[in-house]
Write a protein that holds these residues in place. Structure first.
Motif, PDB file in Angstrom:
ATOM      1  N   VAL B  82      10.151  -3.949  -4.714  1.00  0.00           N
ATOM      2  CA  VAL B  82      11.347  -3.515  -3.986  1.00  0.00           C
ATOM      3  C   VAL B  82      10.954  -2.690  -2.775  1.00  0.00           C
ATOM      4  O   VAL B  82      10.078  -1.828  -2.857  1.00  0.00           O
ATOM      5  CB  VAL B  82      12.261  -2.649  -4.897  1.00  0.00           C
ATOM      6  N   LEU B  84      13.056  -0.301  -0.304  1.00  0.00           N
ATOM      7  CA  LEU B  84      14.393   0.267  -0.114  1.00  0.00           C
ATOM      8  C   LEU B  84      14.669   0.501   1.359  1.00  0.00           C
ATOM      9  O   LEU B  84      13.754   0.673   2.165  1.00  0.00           O
ATOM     10  CB  LEU B  84      14.503   1.604  -0.846  1.00  0.00           C
ATOM     11  N   ALA B  86      16.258   3.212   2.655  1.00  0.00           N
ATOM     12  CA  ALA B  86      15.834   4.586   2.930  1.00  0.00           C
ATOM     13  C   ALA B  86      14.873   4.960   1.817  1.00  0.00           C
ATOM     14  O   ALA B  86      15.290   5.230   0.702  1.00  0.00           O
ATOM     15  CB  ALA B  86      17.032   5.515   2.933  1.00  0.00           C
ATOM     16  N   GLN B  87      13.598   4.940   2.133  1.00  0.00           N
ATOM     17  CA  GLN B  87      12.607   5.090   1.081  1.00  0.00           C
ATOM     18  C   GLN B  87      11.780   6.338   1.288  1.00  0.00           C
ATOM     19  O   GLN B  87      11.185   6.534   2.340  1.00  0.00           O
ATOM     20  CB  GLN B  87      11.690   3.864   1.084  1.00  0.00           C
ATOM     21  N   GLY B  88      11.755   7.207   0.271  1.00  0.00           N
ATOM     22  CA  GLY B  88      10.916   8.385   0.347  1.00  0.00           C
ATOM     23  C   GLY B  88       9.559   8.081  -0.262  1.00  0.00           C
ATOM     24  O   GLY B  88       9.468   7.495  -1.330  1.00  0.00           O
ATOM     25  N   LEU B  89       8.524   8.440   0.460  1.00  0.00           N
ATOM     26  CA  LEU B  89       7.168   8.246  -0.057  1.00  0.00           C
ATOM     27  C   LEU B  89       6.464   9.599  -0.043  1.00  0.00           C
ATOM     28  O   LEU B  89       6.793  10.448   0.774  1.00  0.00           O
ATOM     29  CB  LEU B  89       6.410   7.229   0.805  1.00  0.00           C
ATOM     30  N   PRO B  90       5.521   9.809  -0.949  1.00  0.00           N
ATOM     31  CA  PRO B  90       4.865  11.119  -1.006  1.00  0.00           C
ATOM     32  C   PRO B  90       4.064  11.390   0.263  1.00  0.00           C
ATOM     33  O   PRO B  90       2.993  10.816   0.474  1.00  0.00           O
ATOM     34  CB  PRO B  90       3.948  11.007  -2.234  1.00  0.00           C
ATOM     35  N   ALA B 146       5.775   0.565   2.721  1.00  0.00           N
ATOM     36  CA  ALA B 146       6.788   0.274   1.701  1.00  0.00           C
ATOM     37  C   ALA B 146       6.708  -1.200   1.297  1.00  0.00           C
ATOM     38  O   ALA B 146       6.842  -1.541   0.115  1.00  0.00           O
ATOM     39  CB  ALA B 146       8.176   0.615   2.227  1.00  0.00           C
ATOM     40  N   LEU B 149       3.663  -1.741  -0.844  1.00  0.00           N
ATOM     41  CA  LEU B 149       3.932  -1.293  -2.216  1.00  0.00           C
ATOM     42  C   LEU B 149       4.794  -2.315  -2.957  1.00  0.00           C
ATOM     43  O   LEU B 149       4.650  -2.492  -4.169  1.00  0.00           O
ATOM     44  CB  LEU B 149       4.655   0.061  -2.198  1.00  0.00           C
ATOM     45  N   ALA B 150       5.680  -2.969  -2.208  1.00  0.00           N
ATOM     46  CA  ALA B 150       6.566  -3.950  -2.849  1.00  0.00           C
ATOM     47  C   ALA B 150       5.805  -5.197  -3.299  1.00  0.00           C
ATOM     48  O   ALA B 150       6.220  -5.859  -4.242  1.00  0.00           O
ATOM     49  CB  ALA B 150       7.695  -4.326  -1.892  1.00  0.00           C
TER      50      ALA B 150
END
Lengths: 261, 310
Positions: B82, B84, B86-90, B146, B149-150
């Motif tokens: 997935v 997103l 609005a994606q928060g990443l560290p 992102a 990662l997906a």
């Protein structure tokens, strides 16, 4: 290495790379320790005897109540917890990994405080190292659990800091960090027993009440983590009814129970 | 019939008294790219978030690989990738650490997680940034991360929410090529986008949502051939016979001319063109230019959502 161990390791490293973490976990408690110990040991000769546990508890409160909750809330607000959810990170690790990472940093700070206080202030080393370790671990669990609970019930970082202050400020004043609990008026002494910091100081001190305080801290820590998981939300827009958050007050039950003991 | 990857039936999502999605049905077969289209507030993100397990449906059912996205989120995390909107990443982790971290939670061991992470990062042009902290990446690079990662765990289904929003043309083209590559590998892709050209270029099928309800569904070709979105015919001749006489042509509506061009909109381009050429031959005029343009998905979309193209 398991995913969780890797997670804790990354949280630990990430905290080192983050200035606000470094300030709240290291600079603030160590500066406070330096300033307070400088004048408190002159004002109150007995302070030397409790400076190590008092400053260890203070450092734990800074990390667990002032640093961890706004950071966890920030992770929820900026969508990081949503990322955790879709990438298969369980909710308990989203709480436990930053808590354990913070406690790792606090262990270092406690060692620095203990070494410095012994060398520069002549503070006595803990007479019973096993009790000291047990008290530290129980205090850490209780305060980290409380920090997690503050984070899950707060909608914003600012709200988290406000809620944390409700515990933090009375703990400084009544918890036995600055003055012995025996110096408190009896009524305030009873109120102080609702605070984890008071039980932490009693546990570090040893004596007849230590076992009860250790048990209260351990139970409070476990209960706080369980309640945090129950009230945990991945998403800032996916909020639970506010009334359910009152359940968080149940975390005080183990401390309130000590009033009956 | 293709294997059903996603099955949505009677799905309704409410926020208080507002209905975001109203009794929606659709299915997604293995190996297809399915676009979810709609104006802002149409219910695309609510639909995606319920499919991703981030929210619960208020009524109806959603199944992904036959599983409940909320209850079985752990199992699905290994089969679904997935990205997103609005994606928060560290932010304090490096790109390499972020890829390794999430790979482990998806059940990959250290070795395969690291190599899969590196491969997906390389595929998305993040190779030189592996040691950089996420907070130092540009918007486009974070979007690439992102996406990496997906796809790093080789999922069967990839859900992308506005994957190219705010990206430059070059990056967008690269991501389109990546999505086409994923399809050629047999992956199923659910894509929510505002970019109609993107949907027209990539999607096998599209569903248009308006105010939480299904407004149209079909392949981009089917969608553009439906409704009033007729083929546009522009013709220019040396003596402007079509501009001056405006002859009526079968199945065609005459539009205002544009410069030297007479314009028609036709529901049956073959019949209209045949008549047009006959008319031209009869008039003795000389053909200078003839253009036949199918309606774009964007024009058709605007028609569906009630905003006719200018």
């Amino acid at each position: 290495m398991s995913a969780f161990a890797l997670h804790v390791g990354y949280e630990f490293k990430a905290a080192v790379r983050d200035r606000s973490h470094l300030f709240m976990n290291y600079l603030f408690p160590l500066l406070f320790f330096a300033l307070v110990s400088a004048f408190m040991t002159r004002m109150d000769g007995t302070f030397r005897n409790r400076v190590i546990p008092a400053m260890a508890v203070f450092a734990l409160m800074c990390s667990c109540l002032l640093s961890m909750p706004p950071n966890l809330v920030g992770s929820r607000l900026n969508g990081m917890l949503r990322s955790y959810r879709i990438y298969g990170v369980p909710s308990w690790t989203a709480i436990a990994a930053p808590a354990l990472s913070n406690l790792g940093h606090m262990a270092i700070v406690t060692l620095v405080i203990a070494a410095t206080a012994t060398l520069t202030l002549g503070a006595p080393m803990p007479a019973d190292p096993a009790l000291f370790c047990a008290a530290w671990l129980a205090s850490a669990a209780a305060l980290a659990g409380l920090g997690a609970l503050v984070a899950v019930v707060s909608r914003t970082g600012r709200m988290a800091i406000l809620v944390a202050q409700v515990v933090y400020i009375p703990s400084i004043m009544l918890g036995g960090l600055m003055m012995p609990q025996s110096a408190l008026p009896p009524a305030l002494g009873q109120v102080a027993l609702l605070l984890p910091a008071s039980h932490a100081m009693r546990a570090f001190a040893g004596g007849p009440g230590a076992a009860i305080s250790l048990a209260a801290l351990a139970a409070g820590g476990i209960l706080s983590f369980v309640l945090s998981l129950l009230l945990f939300e991945w998403d800032a827009t996916n909020t639970r009814p506010g009334a359910r958050k009152l359940l968080a007050l149940a975390a005080l039950i183990p401390y309130a129970a000590t009033l009956l003991a | 019939m293709m294997d059903q990857v996603i099955a949505v039936s009677g799905f309704t999502k409410r926020y208080g008294s507002a209905i975001a999605v109203d009794r929606l049905d659709f299915g997604l077969g293995r190996g297809e790219i399915f676009a979810l289209l709609g104006p802002n507030g149409a219910g695309k993100t609510s639909t995606l978030e319920c499919i991703e397990g981030l929210r619960r449906a208020d009524s109806g059912s959603i199944e992904v690989f036959g599983l409940d996205p909320v209850k079985d989120s752990g199992k699905l995390a290994r089969r679904v990738g997935v990205q997103l909107q609005a994606q928060g990443l560290p932010g304090a982790m490096t790109v390499r650490e972020t890829l390794g971290f999430f790979a482990r939670y998806r059940g990959m061991d250290a070795g395969s997680g690291a190599s899969a992470g590196l491969a997906s990062a390389e595929r998305l042009g993040l190779g030189p940034k592996l040691g950089a902290q996420v907070s130092t990446l540009s918007t486009g690079q974070q979007r690439r991360l992102a996406l990496a990662l997906a796809i790093q765990h080789d999922p069967e289904l990839v859900i992308l929410d506005e994957p190219t929003a705010g990206l430059d043309v070059e990056t967008r083209d690269e991501l389109h090529a990546m999505m086409a590559g994923l399809r050629s590998e047999g992956k199923t892709i659910l894509l929510a986008t505002h970019d109609m050209a993107e949907a027209e270029k990539l999607a096998d099928r599209a569903l248009v949502l308006v105010a939480g309800k299904r407004a149209a569904e079909g392949s981009p070709r089917e969608l553009t051939s439906q409704g009033e979105g007729r083929t546009r015919i522009s013709v220019s001749t040396s003596h402007n016979v079509f501009l001056l006489r405006r002859p009526e042509l079968p199945a065609a509506e005459s539009l205002p001319g544009e410069g030297a061009y007479a314009m028609y909109r036709s529901a049956d381009p073959a019949a209209t063109l045949s008549a047009l050429l006959s008319c031209l031959a009869a008039s003795g005029d000389e053909l200078l230019d003839l253009r036949v343009e199918r309606p774009s998905l964007e024009e058709r979309f605007l028609e569906i959502v009630g905003r006719r193209p200018a």
